[in-house]
Design an enzyme around this catalytic site. Structure first.
Site: not given
Ligand code: NAI
Length: 792
Positions: A192, A244-245, A247, A249, A266, A300, A397
């Site tokens: 996804k 992703g985040s 949170e 994770g 990651e 990240c 972050e």
């Molecule tokens: P996110 O962690 O919410 O999203 C990443 C992925 O997870 C997206 O594909 C999303 O659709 C999916 N997702 C969201 N909730 C989920 C759940 N409960 N179960 C399974 N999949 C889920 O990150 P988001 O909202 O795009 O960004 C928010 C903050 O997170 C950013 O401002 C940043 O600080 C951080 N972030 C960090 C990343 C990293 O690589 N360290 C990457 C993306 C965001």
């Protein structure tokens, strides 16, 4: 105009990349049918779509299918159907397909780059020169792993159907990091993409079609969190790979607890960029531009905390400001742009909020005074000085172009500041003295360390974090293991057994000298904090002794002792550790009869089996003693002027909850690999036969293990496993226990995202030769990749 005037007037002119082909690509498709499931293009079952916009102009690019739970069901079903044939293909056949994907991407390299920059807002220079070539490299590199699978990973098999959820900051690159190793290992995938950036994943699916990837092997399902959650919770998925985040994770760690799904996370970071006073300052400034302003800081592993040695701090900050004033903020499609827009309005709001809060907490935030483009989600590169270590800008972050600065006096302070974070993804170390850099690198709690460089990545070198930056590695040999399983020789299901009550005693038994079995903490035998004991009975229910009932406080003390003992043990040489473990085996061997008698006394074995268990325990200790100086890292030669040292480091403080089967052999089989690799351990031995473990105290006391390297707390399994899981100073936890104990431990581990391994409710056949070996040693180490460039 004379030459000087001409020179002074020299400015970058616009250098726009054409978006014509990308626009044509978008126009030619019905993206309301953009779920790629079982080799077919489908609309979402509920007909839903979501909009994806261009962050530079805020304009709609396309409306894309929005997968729901029913679509995820269909995708998992397709991946399940495709799995047996794909897994059974020869390595060569799978390699040809991975190669064809890589070549297909190469043929559409520019389209991929332009689409990526349009959808995400990242400068074309980055998507064209970094993201897309690296993504291609992953497929071509992993074609080799596919073909060499049997040779390089004997006795392993694909984990099965893999669910992959990725973020928006590197849409195509994260897709490649996930899909390439999965396919090479023989897995099928449901991926996804993130809701802000689905387009290159759709183009990738088209490339898969043309590369003749068998139907159902790759399924791409654009959608939001609901689709992500459906993947994570789907019973047909055997492994989840998430970026992703932190949170989300943690939500995923909890949601998969007890499911038996393999998991790699990651997550976020707050990486340190450390500049020593002997660094080449101009190079360090350029490195910093890449470290924090690459992809607008939405990275990240962004070097978002600048730590500068005091003597050069002022001069260095002045250089940084001068450089910041020259950063070119503008259209992502302009080839001269350094910084594009953030991905979305929500991200701007988040970054603004964090900067305002950081300023409220005392940081001085400086921005260059050039104007930003009038439309689009742009944000000024920002430098925060006077940042206290607890300031939100030093701890959270930001995921934006914001750099927090602190200074340090000496190496110790630099390391302390760098490690003062709950994350542990990456770090950069700048010094012209390689001795200093190589001294600092192992002390940093981070999965990747770049020396005199930053943001270096390669398909052959693992990437991933410590602590709340998640666990698991992507890339290289380590990354392949994430998609493979070696069958652990599991035994029967473990049934939860209530602790036995004190039984009635029979008259007339001979009375020896009373023995009190205590706990073993920090190298000393200590009474349990609560001053309670529990009954130890044999198989017939006859009382054979009493053991101290450890509680939460005892675990706390044991963890503190393990932390204190970790330094000496982890810094001992492998040769030194091997000798200590050999000596432990020697001392156990001297008392082999006594231990065999204890096993018989506890009703755990007949005389022959008891002796065999003791002998095998000694053999196993010998084996791990021998491996202490042999299970080493590797040196990679990535396609850059650098060597990458993949170092094996201990996980840290490891909790071990041993099962009831083969109480001596089981305990040794778990403790020995952890100790051999330099971890300190807190062991909760079998609740039914703890006296085998308490008998070991004297053997340990005689064996030169430093105080605190091994701690033993007897008590009730379920309770103490949960305490260890919740403890934020435990770095890894291994649990052999009933299903409920294992599931609870996994769910409770989210505080610091410790590395978990459980048997998911099953025992282990400890006598099997497979119950010893690399798989256990791998569990006992973190792989840290230290990039060391060479040449000028
Ligand atoms: P996110 O962690 O919410 O999203 C990443 C992925 O997870 C997206 O594909 C999303 O659709 C999916 N997702 C969201 N909730 C989920 C759940 N409960 N179960 C399974 N999949 C889920 O990150 P988001 O909202 O795009 O960004 C928010 C903050 O997170 C950013 O401002 C940043 O600080 C951080 N972030 C960090 C990343 C990293 O690589 N360290 C990457 C993306 C965001």
């Amino acid at each position: 105009m004379n030459i000087l005037e001409r020179f002074n007037a020299m400015e970058y002119g616009p250098a726009p990349e054409s978006r014509k082909e990308a626009d044509e690509w978008l126009k030619a498709r019905d993206l309301s049918k953009s779920l790629f499931i079982g080799g077919e293009w489908k609309a979402a079952a509920g007909g839903k779509t979501f909009a994806t916009t261009d962050p530079a102009e805020g304009k709609l690019l396309a409306k894309v299918s929005n997968a729901g739970a029913a679509d995820i069901d269909a995708a998992v079903a397709a991946a399940t159907r495709a799995l047996p044939k794909w897994a059974a293909l020869s390595g060569f056949d799978r390699a040809k397909i991975l190669y064809a994907i890589g070549r297909g991407m190469q043929r559409h390299q520019r389209l991929l780059a332009v689409l990526e920059s349009l959808d995400n807002g990242k400068p074309i220079r980055e998507s064209r020169d970094i993201d897309v070539p690296l993504a291609i490299r992953h497929f071509i590199h992993h074609a080799g792993w596919a073909q060499a699978l049997d040779r390089e990973f004997p006795e392993h098999q694909p984990v099965g159907v893999v669910g992959q959820v990725i973020p928006w900051n590197f849409p195509l690159l994260m897709l490649a990091w996930k899909i390439a190793p999965a396919l090479a290992a023989g897995c099928t995938v449901v991926l996804k993409p993130a809701e802000f950036t689905p387009l290159t994943a759709i183009l990738f699916a088209e490339i898969c079609e043309r590369a003749r990837v068998p139907k159902g092997v790759v399924n791409i399902v654009p959608g939001g969190p609901e689709a992500g959650e459906a993947i994570v919770k789907h019973p047909g998925v055997n492994k989840i790979a998430f970026t992703g985040s932190s949170e989300v994770g943690k939500i995923i760690r909890k949601a998969t607890a007890g499911s038996g799904k393999k998991l790699s996370l990651e997550l976020g970071g707050k990486s340190a960029f450390i500049v020593f006073e002997d660094a080449d300052l101009d190079s360090a400034v350029e490195g910093l531009v890449d470290g924090i302003w690459f992809n607008q800081g939405q990275v990240c592993c962004a070097g978002s905390r600048l730590l500068v040695q005091e003597g050069i701090a002022e001069a260095f900050i002045a250089k940084v400001k001068a450089r910041m004033a020259k950063l070119r903020v503008g259209s992502p499609l302009d080839k001269n742009t350094d910084i594009g827009p953030l991905v979305d309005r929500t991200q701007i709001d988040r970054v603004k909020g964090l900067v305002a809060e950081g300023a409220k907490q005392g940081a001085v935030c400086w921005q260059p005074d050039f104007a930003l483009p009038k439309v689009g989600y742009y944000f000024h590169p920002t430098l925060a000085t006077s940042v206290a270590p607890a300031n939100i800008l030093a701890q959270e972050e930001v995921f934006g172009p914001v750099l927090a600065t602190m200074s340090f006096r000496n190496i110790e302070e630099a390391v302390e500041l760098a490690n003062n974070t709950r994350y542990g993804l990456a770090a950069s170390v700048w010094s012209e003295n390689l001795n200093v850099a190589l001294d600092v690198a192992p002390k940093l709690k981070a999965g990747v360390v770049w020396i005199n460089g930053t943001n270096m990545f390669d398909a052959a070198c693992g990437f991933g974090g410590y602590r709340e930056s998640g666990f698991g590695r992507e890339g290289g040999r380590e990354g392949m293991f994430e998609y493979l399983v070696q069958k652990t020789p599991l035994g029967a299901e473990i049934k939860p057994t209530p602790p036995p009550a004190f039984p009635a005693l029979s008259e007339g038994e001979a009375v020896g000298i009373d023995q009190t079995a205590k706990l073993f903490i920090g190298g000393k035998q200590v009474r349990p904090d609560g001053n309670y004991s529990f009954a130890v009975v044999d198989k017939k229910g006859k009382l054979v002794g009493e053991a101290g009932l450890g509680n939460r406080k005892d675990i706390r003390d044991a963890v503190a002792a393990a932390r204190a003992g970790l330094k000496a043990w982890s810094e001992a040489t492998g040769y030194n550790r091997s000798q200590v473990l050999y000596y432990l085996a020697e001392n156990l061997s001297a008392r082999a009869d006594e231990f065999a008698a204890r096993l018989i006394n506890l009703g755990n074995a007949n005389p022959k089996a008891a002796r065999a268990e003791v002998d095998l325990s000694i053999e196993r200790l010998f084996f791990y003693a021998g491996m202490a100086d042999k299970f080493e890292g590797r040196v990679h030669a990535p396609p850059a002027r650098a060597v990458t040292l993949a170092l094996h480091e201990p996980v840290g403080v490891v909790g071990i909850v041993a099962g009831d089967d083969a109480p001596l052999l089981g305990l040794i089989s778990l403790a020995a690999p952890a100790l051999a690799m330099g971890n300190s351990v807190v062991i909760v031995p079998s609740s039914r036969t703890p006296l085998v473990a308490t008998d070991l105290y004297q053997v340990i006391e005689y064996s030169d293990l430093p105080a605190g390297s091994i701690n033993i707390v007897t008590g009730y399994h379920a309770e103490l496993a949960a305490v260890l899981a919740k403890h934020d100073d435990v770095d890894g936890l291994w649990v052999v226990g009933d299903a409920d104990t294992c599931a609870k431990a996994e769910a409770e581990s989210i505080g610091n995202l410790k590395r978990m391994w459980t048997t998911n409710g099953r025992g282990v056949d400890w006598a099997s030769q497979r119950a010893a070996g690399d798989v256990w040693l791998r569990r006992a180490v973190e792989v840290k990749n230290v990039w060391t460039p060479y040449g000028d």
